[in-house]
Enzyme design. Structure first.
Site, short mmCIF file in Angstrom:
data_model
loop_
_atom_site.label_atom_id
_atom_site.label_comp_id
_atom_site.label_asym_id
_atom_site.label_seq_id
_atom_site.Cartn_x
_atom_site.Cartn_y
_atom_site.Cartn_z
N HIS A 34 18.30 -24.54 14.74
CA HIS A 34 17.44 -25.55 14.13
C HIS A 34 15.99 -25.04 14.17
O HIS A 34 15.75 -23.90 14.62
CB HIS A 34 17.60 -26.90 14.83
CG HIS A 34 17.47 -26.82 16.32
ND1 HIS A 34 16.31 -26.44 16.97
CD2 HIS A 34 18.38 -27.05 17.32
CE1 HIS A 34 16.48 -26.46 18.27
NE2 HIS A 34 17.75 -26.81 18.52
N ALA A 35 15.07 -25.89 13.76
CA ALA A 35 13.67 -25.44 13.66
C ALA A 35 13.10 -24.99 15.01
O ALA A 35 12.17 -24.18 15.04
CB ALA A 35 12.81 -26.55 13.06
N HIS A 37 14.72 -23.16 17.25
CA HIS A 37 15.07 -21.74 17.38
C HIS A 37 14.19 -20.89 16.44
O HIS A 37 13.77 -19.79 16.80
CB HIS A 37 16.54 -21.52 17.00
CG HIS A 37 17.51 -22.22 17.90
ND1 HIS A 37 18.22 -23.33 17.50
CD2 HIS A 37 17.90 -21.96 19.17
CE1 HIS A 37 19.01 -23.72 18.49
NE2 HIS A 37 18.84 -22.91 19.51
#
Ligand code: PAF
Length: 271
Positions: A34-35, A37
């Site tokens: 997701h953002a 990471h």
């Protein structure tokens, strides 16, 4: 962006970069990216020449009753996101590559691993430390980046690297949040619509505790709002995770783990 699956192939890529004198950053992940990471990859790109992202759902950090089998997996989606983010190499080993037959070594952790998560998930940080040690020894990065979302994990990894004199710098990257404050997590995918509506209250409450609200009373407020169970909500020393001593100048951290339906959420803020 290449994908490698074996340590031998990984080391071939690393050797070429080393010969060229390039620095290497590792972003260890369990996939379902997701953002948060992608922010780790962005931070890695800003400090190293080459960025390796590992994708490995590590079985040894899950207890038998935990969510290993249903942990979200989407390698193709992850690879597309990493290519878009500018990562240079994906290392996606299978379980046999990381834990071949006869594997019998564990990193035993104490200190920062013992309280909080260590009480509720006693097996967990031993599994994390073992796999992170192997990821580090396989990639031999100059820098490895971890999200502050798993704040105690970051403290345990810093402790391991210090204690074992591993030649790597550990960088913590601030938690990425939804607009309503909910910390991004691969496990948010488990939340029902109603649970997702309630979930941001966790961040609100720990922020209140950081400003002086009583942690026990804050925990009761979460239960009253619909959270199913409270594992802990505590103010701790940000490095040792032991008792916080105000007035000493040492940084503090508010950390919490709560259940919303069948999903366990963790979050933390500085104080
Ligand atoms: O934070 C995670 O995703 C995992 O605990 C890690 C560090 C990749 C080890 O499996």
């Amino acid at each position: 962006m290449n994908i490698v699956r074996t340590i031998a192939d990984l080391r071939g890529e690393i050797a070429r970069w080393r010969v060229a004198g390039q620095s290497i950053a590792l972003v260890p992940t369990m996939g379902a990216l997701h953002a948060g990471h992608i922010a780790l990859v962005g931070a890695a790109l800003s400090i190293a020449d080459q960025v390796v992202v590992s994708i490995f759902v590590n079985p040894t950090q899950f207890a038998p009753n935990e969510d290993l089998a249903r942990y979200p997996r989407d390698e193709a989606g992850d690879v597309a996101k990493l290519a878009g983010a500018g990562a240079h190499l994906v290392w996606a080993p299978n379980v046999a590559e990381m834990y071949p037959p006869g594997f019998a070594t564990q990193v035993a952790v104490g200190g920062a691993a013992l309280p909080l998560e260590g009480e509720f998930r006693p097996h967990h940080f031993g599994g994390v430390a073992t796999v992170v040690c192997k990821l580090l020894s396989s990639v031999t990065p100059n820098i490895a980046l971890f999200g502050e979302k798993d704040f105690q994990q970051l403290a345990v990894i810093r402790q391991m690297v210090r204690d074992l004199a591993l030649p790597v710098a550990i960088h913590g990257v601030p938690t990425v949040r939804e607009e309503d404050g909910l910390a991004l997590s691969s496990r948010n995918a488990y939340l029902s619509e109603d649970e997702r509506y309630i979930a941001p209250m966790l961040y609100k409450v720990i922020t209140d505790v950081a400003r002086g609200r009583d942690p026990d009373e804050a925990g009761q407020a979460l239960l009253a709002a619909g959270f199913a169970k409270l594992d802990y909500i505590a103010v701790r020393d940000a490095e040792t995770l032991g008792p916080f001593q105000p007035g000493t100048g040492r940084p503090g951290r508010v950390l919490a783990a709560v259940w919303l339906g069948k999903t366990r959420l963790i979050d933390n803020v500085s104080c």
